[in-house]
Motif scaffolding. Structure first.
Motif, mmCIF file in Angstrom:
data_model
loop_
_atom_site.group_PDB
_atom_site.id
_atom_site.type_symbol
_atom_site.label_atom_id
_atom_site.label_comp_id
_atom_site.label_asym_id
_atom_site.label_seq_id
_atom_site.Cartn_x
_atom_site.Cartn_y
_atom_site.Cartn_z
ATOM 1 N N MET A 153 84.207 5.026 -46.647
ATOM 2 C CA MET A 153 83.910 3.740 -47.272
ATOM 3 C C MET A 153 85.035 2.757 -46.968
ATOM 4 N N SER A 154 84.695 1.482 -46.855
ATOM 5 C CA SER A 154 85.725 0.522 -46.467
ATOM 6 C C SER A 154 86.732 0.333 -47.608
ATOM 7 N N ILE A 181 85.798 -2.059 -50.520
ATOM 8 C CA ILE A 181 84.861 -1.500 -51.501
ATOM 9 C C ILE A 181 85.591 -0.518 -52.413
ATOM 10 N N ASP A 226 73.844 -4.841 -52.748
ATOM 11 C CA ASP A 226 73.714 -4.425 -51.345
ATOM 12 C C ASP A 226 73.620 -2.911 -51.160
ATOM 13 N N PRO A 230 72.247 0.447 -50.542
ATOM 14 C CA PRO A 230 70.900 0.861 -50.102
ATOM 15 C C PRO A 230 70.310 1.921 -51.026
ATOM 16 N N VAL A 231 69.003 1.903 -51.105
ATOM 17 C CA VAL A 231 68.296 2.894 -51.923
ATOM 18 C C VAL A 231 67.269 3.593 -51.043
ATOM 19 N N ALA A 232 67.252 4.898 -51.115
ATOM 20 C CA ALA A 232 66.268 5.666 -50.333
ATOM 21 C C ALA A 232 64.867 5.394 -50.876
ATOM 22 N N ASP A 233 63.909 5.462 -50.004
ATOM 23 C CA ASP A 233 62.525 5.174 -50.415
ATOM 24 C C ASP A 233 62.064 6.099 -51.535
ATOM 25 N N ASN A 274 78.032 4.875 -52.354
ATOM 26 C CA ASN A 274 77.324 3.734 -51.773
ATOM 27 C C ASN A 274 75.848 4.055 -51.551
ATOM 28 N N TYR A 275 75.329 4.962 -52.318
ATOM 29 C CA TYR A 275 73.899 5.265 -52.312
ATOM 30 C C TYR A 275 73.515 5.720 -53.717
ATOM 31 N N GLN A 321 76.069 18.471 -49.507
ATOM 32 C CA GLN A 321 77.042 17.394 -49.717
ATOM 33 C C GLN A 321 76.587 16.070 -49.111
ATOM 34 N N GLU A 373 71.536 13.323 -50.290
ATOM 35 C CA GLU A 373 70.937 12.034 -50.628
ATOM 36 C C GLU A 373 71.500 10.900 -49.793
ATOM 37 N N ALA A 374 72.753 11.029 -49.388
ATOM 38 C CA ALA A 374 73.368 9.991 -48.551
ATOM 39 C C ALA A 374 72.631 9.888 -47.221
ATOM 40 N N ARG A 424 69.520 10.780 -46.522
ATOM 41 C CA ARG A 424 68.180 10.212 -46.718
ATOM 42 C C ARG A 424 68.253 8.702 -46.905
ATOM 43 N N THR A 425 69.230 8.270 -47.713
ATOM 44 C CA THR A 425 69.371 6.836 -47.954
ATOM 45 C C THR A 425 69.751 6.116 -46.667
ATOM 46 N N ASP A 483 66.714 5.817 -44.388
ATOM 47 C CA ASP A 483 65.768 4.783 -44.816
ATOM 48 C C ASP A 483 66.354 3.391 -44.594
ATOM 49 N N ARG A 538 65.087 0.375 -42.081
ATOM 50 C CA ARG A 538 64.863 -1.015 -42.519
ATOM 51 C C ARG A 538 65.846 -1.968 -41.846
ATOM 52 N N GLU A 580 69.037 -2.330 -42.326
ATOM 53 C CA GLU A 580 69.941 -2.988 -43.276
ATOM 54 C C GLU A 580 71.334 -3.064 -42.666
ATOM 55 N N GLU A 633 77.243 -4.907 -46.082
ATOM 56 C CA GLU A 633 78.544 -4.224 -46.084
ATOM 57 C C GLU A 633 78.424 -2.809 -46.644
ATOM 58 N N MET A 634 77.658 -2.674 -47.719
ATOM 59 C CA MET A 634 77.503 -1.352 -48.324
ATOM 60 C C MET A 634 76.701 -0.420 -47.421
ATOM 61 N N ALA A 635 75.694 -0.972 -46.760
ATOM 62 C CA ALA A 635 74.897 -0.136 -45.855
ATOM 63 C C ALA A 635 75.759 0.348 -44.690
ATOM 64 N N ALA A 673 78.946 0.721 -44.703
ATOM 65 C CA ALA A 673 79.884 1.726 -45.233
ATOM 66 C C ALA A 673 79.189 3.072 -45.385
ATOM 67 N N LEU A 674 77.929 3.026 -45.810
ATOM 68 C CA LEU A 674 77.171 4.273 -45.954
ATOM 69 C C LEU A 674 76.956 4.929 -44.588
ATOM 70 N N ASP A 685 80.123 6.610 -43.578
ATOM 71 C CA ASP A 685 80.359 7.842 -44.349
ATOM 72 C C ASP A 685 79.464 8.970 -43.862
#
Lengths: 313, 289
Positions: free
Chosen positions: A1-2, A5, A222, A224-227, A272-273, B101, B104-105, B107-108, B111, B115, B117, B120-122, B124-125, B128
């Motif tokens: 992560m940056s 953040i 911002d 992201p959220v998984a579907d 961040n998720y 570990q 979920e990261a 999968r997110t 997705d 999309r 995306e 900044e958060m995307a 960073a994800l 990671d």
């Protein structure tokens, strides 16, 4: 992560630590309050008197550089007492003019104490400010300061002479938090701490600025959220409309709040998720005030919290 | 053009799926083998009427037992279905199961990358997840207990099948049989019974046990040893024609024929050739008739 953040997430953690210097226990409530703040939402806090609601909110304002105001609601409180009013002022030149005198709502953190004691008209003035983040007086619109956060409290006992918030207005609160009595050890700590010193003797360090909070709010949006996580949130909310235990279910606004709350919880936990645990953790505070339990279920002792938990199983 | 982080995530997902496909195929093969043996065992045991005894393959001049064909087709369909399901439905889930570990990261991130995306958060994800993927393993794709169980099951069923075969369990059908030989033997049996009347009649059983038919094995002497065989066509009994039971005990040819001499020259290594010789002999006898 940056690094940026992580720095912000660390600062939010620092806020938590600073507030706990004054408030003993109640970690969950403080966490949810911070979630509400980073999500740019408002919270309805319900508890019996004397559980440090005011101290908690004041402490949160103190550890940031945000302004704080407290409004004690009473039946004779007028909307203009909240939003402000135009007064006639005489200028230096001797001319008189109407000047808008801003009310206590013009603060970053507003504590609306015992909101159910205000009349529906005054309640509506609060709720308009919460929804629009602006106040209109005498045809002019005034923006409220940002960040803007309302924490309204209500007392579950002593309901005589109160005006319970209508369902539609409760829906505007992102979450409802209920404060329980502290554990014995915590209560002993409270007694020790505040019988040996004054509350003001405990100094809190300002660890977060308003700009940083705004930045955090942007970051939370911002995330992201998984579907499948989004679909799970929608499913939980939709199930409130189909459940036999619930007479009136939650609106799509609840789905928004649930996903957003999940993002806020993830941010506070340094992620961040959004995980499914985030949603489940947020389900009760986000949904409990948006549903009406069926009278048969209520007769069997089902509370709104229990009804929501049943949906999660 | 440099690859964006979102594209890297999608690429990583493809690689995971590719690894998953390999593992799925491996699992599928082993489980299809189990399935084959199970189906064959069931058909072998119950011998349903719907399944033909043999299915001739003209090009190879052999007949394959119907149970084998049905089991092979069933196993092939099982393999396709299993591989499809594993590849399309469960590959990522398997990966996430063995690498919780990143569950979920990943999968997110997938997705969000789909999309496109770019917040900044995307970003960073993505960072990671890509970093975390280096610490993940695809070893878990191949489930050792599952593979071991499948292999043990194959061996157990195969052993059971073999035992059943040897002990006369079920139809006593061998996996491959020479259709022509069987047909010839059957023919000989039929004709012998009709014409000679004295044949033992179980030509098929005798042909399956070469030593019983051809006598004890011994050294094969090379070279030619031609002898004239004189066959007596006059049957000693029976009303029908024929009387040329080739391999039955009650054969109707006259004495002095040097057939016994050939029996002593049987060699186990040349079983097929000797069987061919017997067959040829039969045919010749019949053509002389």
């Amino acid at each position: 992560m940056s690094q940026k953040i992580e720095d912000l997430q660390d600062k939010i953690q620092d806020v938590r630590d600073e507030v706990s210097k004054k408030v003993v226990g109640q970690e969950d409530i403080i966490e949810l309050l911070l979630v509400s703040m980073v999500c740019d939402g408002n919270a309805l806090l319900e508890s019996n008197p004397g559980l440090a609601k005011t101290m908690m909110v004041r402490s949160i304002a103190d550890v940031t550089d945000m302004s704080f105001s407290r409004i004690q609601n009473t039946p004779d409180l007028m909307p203009s007492d909240v939003t402000g009013t135009e007064v006639i002022r005489e200028s230096a030149e001797g001319s008189k003019e109407f000047i808008f005198e801003k009310g206590p709502i013009f603060a970053n953190v507003v504590l609306a104490d015992e909101i159910n004691r205000a009349t529906p008209k005054t309640q509506a003035s609060f709720l308009e400010a919460m929804e629009e983040e602006q106040v209109t007086a005498s045809g002019k619109t005034y923006d409220l300061p940002r960040p803007f956060f309302v924490l309204a409290t209500q007392n579950p006992i002593d309901q005589e002479g109160t005006y319970p918030l209508p369902e539609a207005q409760k829906d505007r609160f992102m979450m409802k938090l209920t404060v329980d009595y502290p554990e014995r050890e915590e209560e002993a700590e409270i007694v020790d701490r505040y019988t040996q010193q004054w509350e003001d003797d405990i100094e809190l360090e300002k660890v977060l600025t308003g700009d940083e909070l705004l930045r955090a709010q942007e970051m939370v949006r911002d995330i992201p959220v998984a579907d499948d996580i989004r679909d799970r949130a929608i499913e939980i909310v939709a199930n409130t409309r189909d459940s036999e235990e619930i007479e009136f279910g939650a609106s799509p606004r609840a789905s928004l709040s649930l996903v957003l709350g999940g993002k806020g919880m993830a941010f506070l936990n340094g992620r961040n998720y959004v995980s499914e645990e985030d949603l489940e953790e947020m389900s009760v505070p986000v949904l409990r005030h948006r549903i009406v339990v069926d009278f048969r279920a209520e007769r069997d002792g089902v509370t709104p919290e229990q009804a929501v938990r049943n949906l999660l199983e | 053009m440099t690859e964006t982080k979102a594209e890297k995530i999608l690429q990583a997902e493809k690689e995971i799926r590719r690894e998953g496909a390999k593992a799925a195929f491996l699992h599928g093969m082993v489980e299809a083998t189990v399935f084959f043996v199970v189906v064959y065992f069931v058909l072998f045991t119950f011998q349903p009427d719907a399944v033909p005894d043999t299915i001739p393959i003209e090009q190879a001049d052999v007949a394959v037992p119907g149970a084998v064909v049905v089991a092979a087709v069933a196993a092939f369909l099982f393999l396709i279905a299993d591989a499809y399901l594993v590849y399309h439905k469960r590959t990522l889930e398997y990966f996430e199961d063995v690498n919780p570990q990143i569950n979920e990261a990943l999968r997110t991130a997938r997705d969000a990358a789909e999309r496109d995306e770019k917040t900044e958060m995307a970003e960073a994800l993505y960072d990671d997840v890509l970093k975390e993927l280096k610490n993940t393993s695809s070893d878990g794709f191949v489930s050792i207990p599952r593979m071991t169980g499948s292999v043990v099951l194959v061996f157990a069923l195969a052993f059971l099948l073999l035992s059943a075969s040897m002990g006369g369990f079920g139809g006593g059908q061998s996996l491959f049989s020479d259709e022509t030989t069987n047909q010839g033997a059957s023919s000989a049996q039929g004709e012998g019974a009709g014409g000679g009347g004295g044949g033992s009649g179980n030509a098929e059983g005798e042909l399956q046990n070469a030593e019983e038919v051809l006598g004890e094995s011994g050294e094969v002497s090379r070279g030619e040893n031609r002898q004239n065989a004189e066959l007596d066509r006059s049957g000693s009994g029976g009303d029908g024609e024929g009387g040329s039971g080739a391999v039955g005990e009650g054969r109707d040819y006259s004495e002095g024929v040097s057939v016994e001499g050939q029996r002593t020259e049987f060699s186990p290594e040349e079983e097929i050739e000797d069987a061919e010789l017997v067959k040829e002999y039969n045919l010749r006898v019949r053509s002389d008739e």
